[in-house]
Design an enzyme around this catalytic site. Sequence first.
Site, PDB file in Angstrom:
ATOM      1  CG  ASN A   1     -20.387  -2.965 -19.141  1.00  0.00           C
ATOM      2  OD1 ASN A   1     -19.990  -2.153 -19.777  1.00  0.00           O
ATOM      3  ND2 ASN A   1     -21.379  -2.723 -18.524  1.00  0.00           N
TER       4      ASN A   1
ATOM      5  NE  ARG B  35     -24.287 -10.238 -13.684  1.00  0.00           N
ATOM      6  CZ  ARG B  35     -23.423 -10.793 -12.931  1.00  0.00           C
ATOM      7  NH1 ARG B  35     -23.570 -11.339 -11.799  1.00  0.00           N
ATOM      8  NH2 ARG B  35     -22.219 -10.995 -13.364  1.00  0.00           N
TER       9      ARG B  35
END
Length: 193
Positions: A36, A39
Amino acid sequence: MPQTKSSAKASDASATAQGTSTSSRPISVLFVCLGNICRSPMAEAVFASLTASNPGVARIDSAGTGAYHAGDSPDSRTMDTLAENNINDYDHAARKMVATDFTDFDYILAMDEDNLDDLESMRRRLMKKDSSAASHRGQLMLFGDFGGKKGEQVVDPYYGARNGFSVAYEQMVRFTTGFVEQVLTKVENPKNA
Ligand code: 4NP
């Protein structure tokens, strides 16, 4: 702006079937990768930017299947890539998926097959504990399924070349465009409801 982090339950949705049905209310979307920080925050930022005036979107967020970077800001290469594309207002603190994400979001969109497998395992474990979760679960898919070729993955750019972030950005734009066409055009305008 529709893109708030306010609550919207997947259980309220009438449309969770891959863009083939109609929702009578704005939908919520959660983007998921491993950390997290690369992407899924990029996906969230691009999606928020491209749907900023779309009344069919109630809530957008992102999360990781792992907690390695919980509380961290997005990777600087993600933020640089967003800035190169004139997205300068994105802010996020990394977080791990939690049980309520599976029922709070209409669409839970994974970046790669490993993320999808991890999410499916997490959800299976949760449903063993609470089978009622099955009746109001969000749609778990690859984000790349909206790009025109089913099964397209976003390769993790964390350990790779800087170019990986530009490739991911191009994918986020393409997948968001597909999602808008395949799903958001079927969400009823709440002003007409
Ligand atoms: P992401 O990339 O899943 O796109 O956020 C990664 C970030 C960090 C790590 C792995 C992937 N890590 O192992 O720390």
